[in-house]
Motif scaffolding. Structure first.
Motif, PDB file in Angstrom:
ATOM      1  N   GLU A 205     -93.787 -41.574 -72.256  1.00 28.84           N
ATOM      2  CA  GLU A 205     -92.329 -41.471 -72.338  1.00 28.84           C
ATOM      3  C   GLU A 205     -91.846 -40.043 -72.136  1.00 28.84           C
ATOM      4  OE1 GLU A 205     -91.029 -43.052 -76.028  1.00 28.84           O
ATOM      5  OE2 GLU A 205     -91.982 -45.011 -75.748  1.00 28.84           O
TER       6      GLU A 205
ATOM      7  N   ASP B 157     -99.798 -44.653 -79.263  1.00 31.76           N
ATOM      8  CA  ASP B 157     -99.523 -43.237 -79.024  1.00 31.76           C
ATOM      9  C   ASP B 157     -99.748 -42.872 -77.567  1.00 31.76           C
ATOM     10  OD1 ASP B 157     -99.222 -42.615 -81.948  1.00 31.76           O
ATOM     11  OD2 ASP B 157    -101.293 -43.333 -81.910  1.00 31.76           O
ATOM     12  N   VAL B 158    -100.761 -43.470 -76.958  1.00 22.49           N
ATOM     13  CA  VAL B 158    -101.006 -43.231 -75.536  1.00 22.49           C
ATOM     14  C   VAL B 158     -99.812 -43.709 -74.719  1.00 22.49           C
ATOM     15  CG1 VAL B 158    -102.461 -43.833 -73.575  1.00 22.49           C
ATOM     16  CG2 VAL B 158    -103.509 -43.370 -75.808  1.00 22.49           C
TER      17      VAL B 158
ATOM     18  N   THR C  97     -85.783 -35.266 -76.944  1.00 24.44           N
ATOM     19  CA  THR C  97     -87.126 -35.481 -77.479  1.00 24.44           C
ATOM     20  C   THR C  97     -87.134 -35.783 -78.975  1.00 24.44           C
ATOM     21  OG1 THR C  97     -87.616 -33.166 -78.098  1.00 24.44           O
ATOM     22  CG2 THR C  97     -87.986 -33.798 -75.797  1.00 24.44           C
TER      23      THR C  97
ATOM     24  N   PRO D 107    -105.184 -40.200 -80.714  1.00 26.09           N
ATOM     25  CA  PRO D 107    -104.187 -41.235 -80.406  1.00 26.09           C
ATOM     26  C   PRO D 107    -104.756 -42.647 -80.427  1.00 26.09           C
ATOM     27  CG  PRO D 107    -104.889 -40.133 -78.412  1.00 26.09           C
ATOM     28  CD  PRO D 107    -105.507 -39.375 -79.553  1.00 26.09           C
TER      29      PRO D 107
ATOM     30  N   ARG E 194     -88.346 -39.270 -80.066  1.00 25.42           N
ATOM     31  CA  ARG E 194     -89.791 -39.405 -79.851  1.00 25.42           C
ATOM     32  C   ARG E 194     -90.557 -38.575 -80.873  1.00 25.42           C
ATOM     33  NH1 ARG E 194     -88.273 -38.754 -74.349  1.00 25.42           N
ATOM     34  NH2 ARG E 194     -89.125 -36.644 -74.269  1.00 25.42           N
TER      35      ARG E 194
ATOM     36  N   ILE F 112     -92.503 -35.509 -73.176  1.00 20.82           N
ATOM     37  CA  ILE F 112     -93.003 -34.481 -74.085  1.00 20.82           C
ATOM     38  C   ILE F 112     -92.421 -34.649 -75.488  1.00 20.82           C
ATOM     39  CG2 ILE F 112     -92.891 -31.990 -74.569  1.00 20.82           C
ATOM     40  CD1 ILE F 112     -92.999 -31.538 -71.558  1.00 20.82           C
TER      41      ILE F 112
ATOM     42  N   GLY G 198     -93.171 -39.965 -83.394  1.00 21.01           N
ATOM     43  CA  GLY G 198     -94.515 -39.409 -83.239  1.00 21.01           C
ATOM     44  C   GLY G 198     -95.039 -38.827 -84.535  1.00 21.01           C
TER      45      GLY G 198
ATOM     46  N   GLN H 182     -96.914 -41.264 -75.094  1.00 18.07           N
ATOM     47  CA  GLN H 182     -97.058 -40.028 -74.333  1.00 18.07           C
ATOM     48  C   GLN H 182     -96.469 -40.173 -72.933  1.00 18.07           C
ATOM     49  OE1 GLN H 182    -100.945 -37.923 -74.677  1.00 18.07           O
ATOM     50  NE2 GLN H 182    -101.429 -39.424 -76.248  1.00 18.07           N
TER      51      GLN H 182
ATOM     52  N   SER I 278     -98.607 -36.355 -80.523  1.00 15.95           N
ATOM     53  CA  SER I 278     -99.008 -37.683 -80.049  1.00 15.95           C
ATOM     54  C   SER I 278    -100.439 -37.708 -79.530  1.00 15.95           C
ATOM     55  CB  SER I 278     -98.054 -38.168 -78.946  1.00 15.95           C
ATOM     56  OG  SER I 278     -96.752 -38.340 -79.460  1.00 15.95           O
ATOM     57  N   GLY I 279    -101.015 -36.521 -79.296  1.00 16.98           N
ATOM     58  CA  GLY I 279    -102.372 -36.456 -78.781  1.00 16.98           C
ATOM     59  C   GLY I 279    -103.439 -36.332 -79.842  1.00 16.98           C
TER      60      GLY I 279
ATOM     61  N   PRO J 291    -100.371 -31.131 -79.385  1.00 19.51           N
ATOM     62  CA  PRO J 291     -99.152 -31.934 -79.489  1.00 19.51           C
ATOM     63  C   PRO J 291     -99.385 -33.215 -80.285  1.00 19.51           C
ATOM     64  CG  PRO J 291     -99.308 -31.004 -77.304  1.00 19.51           C
ATOM     65  CD  PRO J 291    -100.594 -30.658 -78.001  1.00 19.51           C
TER      66      PRO J 291
END
Length: 269
Positions: free
Chosen positions: A256, A250-251, A46, A246, A49, A258, A53, A254, A242-243, A240
């Protein structure tokens, strides 16, 4: 001599900013940094990412507070420049924005010239200082920023390198002293690694950090929420990374998988 020693780059041990640079595909790192970055990547897929992110969160958060009227930014733990840098995002939204970067890694000092290329209407400066040395950092930042007016304080992926021990870093107490120095109407922008969303992988990553002599302190949601005590959280709160408000990219990210990083933005009343 003391000043020269403070700016000496230690290539015998990894530095978080240079490890992060390797994860982002940068070239300003050393074999010792790459070695640790690869070891952590092997046990925690992760991290790439998470690094991406974090950068996207910074961009969304900075635009948000700039559009809310903030014209001063203090970015502590800025790391090695990766475009778009915070000042580019801020000054695109508000050309007259003033930005001060602060970091304790001497390699960032080498890139100060690149960091200082801001808009004609605004300003961009760099302070070589450690977040733990609050008085020095704020005094030097105060040469460019007016702390009687609102400032956005940005701490992106920094607090998990500071401990909770009152006899040590006392990260929550330290952060409170920074927030206390800010004028009403200021903002805190923060992201922090958490064990909540990927406990096994984060535990293995922490072991590699510690074996390399680097501190690493993932925190649960309650510990991250504490950073915002007394502040007014912007929606959607601490969630989190990326949320947080977004955008389409970013959507897609997500999907991809966690990213075990919490993020939030809050206003000082």
């Amino acid at each position: 001599m003391a000043e020269a020693e403070a700016f000496r780059i230690d290539t015998s041990r990894p530095h978080p900013a240079r490890v992060y640079d390797w994860w982002l595909g940068g070239k300003d790192n050393y074999p010792v940094d790459e070695e640790l970055a690869r070891r952590i990547l092997a046990v925690d897929e992760t991290v790439l990412r998470g690094a991406r992110g974090n950068r996207r969160f910074m961009q969304r958060a900075v635009r948000t507070v700039a559009e809310a009227g903030i014209r001063q930014f203090l970015d502590i733990g800025t790391g090695i420049p990766t475009e778009p840098n915070l000042h580019q995002v801020a000054q695109q939204a508000a050309p007259d924005a003033k930005v001060v970067y602060a970091d304790n890694d001497p390699i960032v000092l080498r890139h100060a010239e690149a960091l200082l290329r801001g808009s004609a209407a605004g300003s961009t400066d760099y302070v070589h200082a450690d977040v733990r040395d609050r008085d020095t950092l704020l005094a030097r930042a105060g040469e460019s920023l007016d702390f009687a007016e609102p400032v956005a304080l940005s701490l992106i992926a920094l607090t998990h390198y500071l401990d909770d021990d009152p006899a040590g870093d006392d990260v929550h107490g330290l952060l409170k002293t920074y927030v206390d120095a800010l004028a009403p109407g200021s903002y805190l922008i923060l992201s922090q690694v958490t064990p909540d969303l990927s406990p096994a992988a984060i535990a293995k990553a922490a072991q590699h950090f510690h074996r390399s002599g680097l501190p690493f302190h993932p925190r649960p949601l309650a510990g991250v929420n504490r950073f915002f005590d007394g502040l007014e959280l912007l929606g959607p709160g601490v969630i989190p990374v990326s949320g947080w408000r977004p955008e389409p990219e970013d959507v897609a990210a997500q999907a991809e998988g966690i990213v075990p990083v919490y993020a939030g933005v809050a206003r000082k009343p």
